[in-house]
Structure formats: structure tokens, C-alpha cells
Design an enzyme around this catalytic site. Sequence first.
Site, PDB file in Angstrom:
ATOM      1  N   HIS A 137       0.834  -1.203   0.000  1.00 44.90           N
ATOM      2  CA  HIS A 137       0.000   0.000   0.000  1.00 44.90           C
ATOM      3  C   HIS A 137       0.871   1.257   0.000  1.00 44.90           C
ATOM      4  O   HIS A 137       1.582   1.531   0.966  1.00 44.90           O
ATOM      5  CB  HIS A 137      -0.878  -0.033   1.253  1.00 44.90           C
ATOM      6  CG  HIS A 137      -1.795   1.121   1.403  1.00 44.90           C
ATOM      7  ND1 HIS A 137      -1.673   2.055   2.409  1.00 44.90           N
ATOM      8  CD2 HIS A 137      -2.873   1.497   0.663  1.00 44.90           C
ATOM      9  CE1 HIS A 137      -2.634   2.946   2.294  1.00 44.90           C
ATOM     10  NE2 HIS A 137      -3.372   2.637   1.247  1.00 44.90           N
ATOM     11  N   HIS A 146      -0.827  10.312  -3.046  1.00 41.51           N
ATOM     12  CA  HIS A 146      -2.156   9.986  -2.530  1.00 41.51           C
ATOM     13  C   HIS A 146      -3.100  11.180  -2.559  1.00 41.51           C
ATOM     14  O   HIS A 146      -4.248  11.072  -2.988  1.00 41.51           O
ATOM     15  CB  HIS A 146      -2.049   9.451  -1.101  1.00 41.51           C
ATOM     16  CG  HIS A 146      -3.383   9.155  -0.491  1.00 41.51           C
ATOM     17  ND1 HIS A 146      -4.102  10.096   0.229  1.00 41.51           N
ATOM     18  CD2 HIS A 146      -4.155   8.041  -0.528  1.00 41.51           C
ATOM     19  CE1 HIS A 146      -5.244   9.556   0.613  1.00 41.51           C
ATOM     20  NE2 HIS A 146      -5.312   8.321   0.175  1.00 41.51           N
TER      21      HIS A 146
HETATM   22  O1  G3P Z   1      -6.553   1.727  -2.711  1.00 41.33           O
HETATM   23  C1  G3P Z   1      -6.759   1.018  -1.545  1.00 41.33           C
HETATM   24  C2  G3P Z   1      -6.592   2.020  -0.503  1.00 41.33           C
HETATM   25  O2  G3P Z   1      -5.359   2.597  -0.790  1.00 41.33           O
HETATM   26  C3  G3P Z   1      -7.677   3.050  -0.562  1.00 41.33           C
HETATM   27  O3  G3P Z   1      -7.410   4.036   0.324  1.00 41.33           O
HETATM   28  O4  G3P Z   1      -6.987   6.375   0.708  1.00 41.33           O
HETATM   29  O5  G3P Z   1      -5.122   4.757   0.915  1.00 41.33           O
HETATM   30  O6  G3P Z   1      -6.017   5.341  -1.324  1.00 41.33           O
HETATM   31  P1  G3P Z   1      -6.325   5.161   0.122  1.00 41.33           P
HETATM   32 CA    CA Z   2      -5.019   3.789  -2.831  1.00 35.89          CA
END
Ligand code: G3P
Ligand code: CA
Length: 360
Positions: A66, A108
Site C-alpha cells: 500500500h 495519494h
Molecule cells: O486503494 C486502496 C486504498 O489505498 C484506498 O485508500 O486512501 O489509501 O487510497 P487510500
Molecule cells: Ca489507494
Amino acid sequence: MSARAPDAGAGMAAGRRPSAARRIRQVIIAAGQCLLVACGSAPATPDAMIAVMQTERPPRPINIAHRGASAYAPEHTLAAYRLALEMGADYVEQDLQLTRDGVLVCLHDTTLERTTNVEQVFPDRFVEVENESAGARRKIWRVADFTLAEIKQLDAGSWFGAAFTGERVPTFQEALDLVKGRAGIYPETKAPDEYEALGFSMEEQLLRVLAANGLDTADGRMRTPVFIQSFSAASLRRLRTLAGATYPLVQLIGAAEKGLLTDEGLRAVTKYAAGIGPALPLVIEDPSRVAAARRLGLGVHPYTVRAATLPARFPDATTYMRHVFEELGATGVFTDHPDLFPRDATTGRRPHGSGSSSAG
Ligand code: G3P
Ligand code: CA
């Protein structure tokens, strides 16, 4: 886009259930591929990964880094992506934004101030917006107001730690240059409708870059599997229209999209996506949502396992992830800790350089 290879995910993405014979064939192919992957002798193939999403008991779930290995390095930097590869991630995630001159970058937020030193480098380039919580106004530095050359002047590592000073915001192409052939990629279209209003099609840009890297071909995706994700159903539908079933699409589901976890919502998702990415609390509170999605042939990749925010009943991130796979039935997970992904006979390839012996 160039000619597309026949896609094992097409039937699922179009909402059709595969025949019994086809399902058995898919399981055999997936199991074979995953054995090779587990032994470290072959990259995961797109067909194998799509088959994994389709089967009711996939040979093994996937480890999605992530924002890179973002527990250990500043999110969405090449340092974080490099570490994710070293830790054996199956996929490295990229959240995508667009610069003023239309280049896809990995970040992000739609703004630069949280993860770069933009306030020092460009102190006057903010816009003021209402602060929803306090009723006051606050300053933001929008990615879309800066050219790539300007964004490249920013330090994207110091906020995380002095050891990362000098890290830059990577372009999507730079992320691909690093990850291609070593793991899969998992780009997310972020705020696609905001960029649409500025005259950009994030989907077209994304597909152009993927095609320029040969990932619109089965051969390209053999070495570098691709999932594309978004919270925006409209963005995923546009991708489906533009690229057909070339890339498996994943509908992200947070609190705002919770309605998609009903039977009717999930059935609608099967019309354009191969899987869902629900927020973990949504499936922890009601595990039947994972089973319902799996019954419809959807893969399930919940987000996000991070050691700092574990539910109290789990002693560590590895145990939590094991629960997500073995008790909930998810087929993959987003985690800030790709090194803590449970690795045993059925889950997880080994970190690079660790040989074929068991790893914890
Ligand atoms: O894409 C999965 C997760 O990353 C969604 O949340 O806010 O971290 O992009 P975010
Ligand atoms: Ca994401």
C-alpha cells in the site's frame, strides 16, 4: 490501444459465471502458476491472477504494498516501492494524480503539503479553501496547479525522516520503470472527476502509459500483472468502455460507497469490475459481505492492514492478515507492511534474496 489478448477475466467482468469445466481448468492453471510463484521461479501471470480472483478457494491471496512499503519509507516514493519489491510484494500500489501539464504522478492526496516541502519552495502558490471542520479557511497547494518540473523540485522524503531527504514525487512512468518485470502494479485513479473538470481524462492518460509500456498485451502483463482500482464507479466504467476487459478492475468501497456491498450493489459491480477493495472495518463488522462478493465471482482485496491501527483482538499484523484470508475469505490485502504478510505453504512469495526456505 493495441490488440488485446483473450482475457480469462472477461466472463467474470461481464458478470457471467464460468462453466464448471472452465472453472476446473482455471483452478489447475492458477495452482500451477502459483506453485511456480511460491517457489520463486516465475512471475505471477495476469491469467493466473485473474483465475485466482475467480476461484472460490484461490491457491493463495496476494500481497499488495500500500503506497509502497509505506510503514518504513515515505509513501509513494521510489524508496518505498523499492523496499516493497525487496520485501516480496506481489503488487505495488500507485495512487495517481495529474500535474498542470498533464503528467501522471504518484501521490495519494490531491494536494502537496502533507508529503512534500511545497510550503517552503513555493510559499505563494496556495489557494484558500473552506476548512470543513473549523469553519475557517485553510491554504492548500494543489497538484493540478503545478507543472511536473515544479513538482520535481520538491522534497517528498524529509517529512518521513532525514534518511529520506531528497526523495522526489515519482511519475507513474518512473514507478513502472522500477516495478515492471519484478512485481505487479496496482494503480488507482484518484479524483478522476476533478481532473475531468479541468479538461483531463485520467483514464485515457493511464491507458496510454500502460500501452506505451506494452502492458496492453498479454505478453506484457505476463511479466507485470495489472489491476486498476478506483472509488469512482464512473472512472471504472470509462476504463471498461475504453479498454474492454484488458485490465481487471477493482471497485474500492469506503463508507461513502457502502451501498455497493448489498447483493444488488455487488451484482452491479460485476458488470464492470473483477473485484472489490472494501475498507477492512466494513468486512470485519459483517464478514458475510466477503462471502457474498465471492459467490458472485468477485475477488476481494480489503484495505489497509497497518500495525499502528490493528483491531484490539489481533496481536500483530501477520495474525490480522491471516484472519482476513482464512476466516473472512479475502483473496488479497493492501498493507503498509508487505514484509509481515503471512507466508506459509499457501500464502505469499518470499522476499527477494531469501531463497526458497520458509519465511515468517
Ligand atoms: O486503494 C486502496 C486504498 O489505498 C484506498 O485508500 O486512501 O489509501 O487510497 P487510500
Ligand atoms: Ca489507494
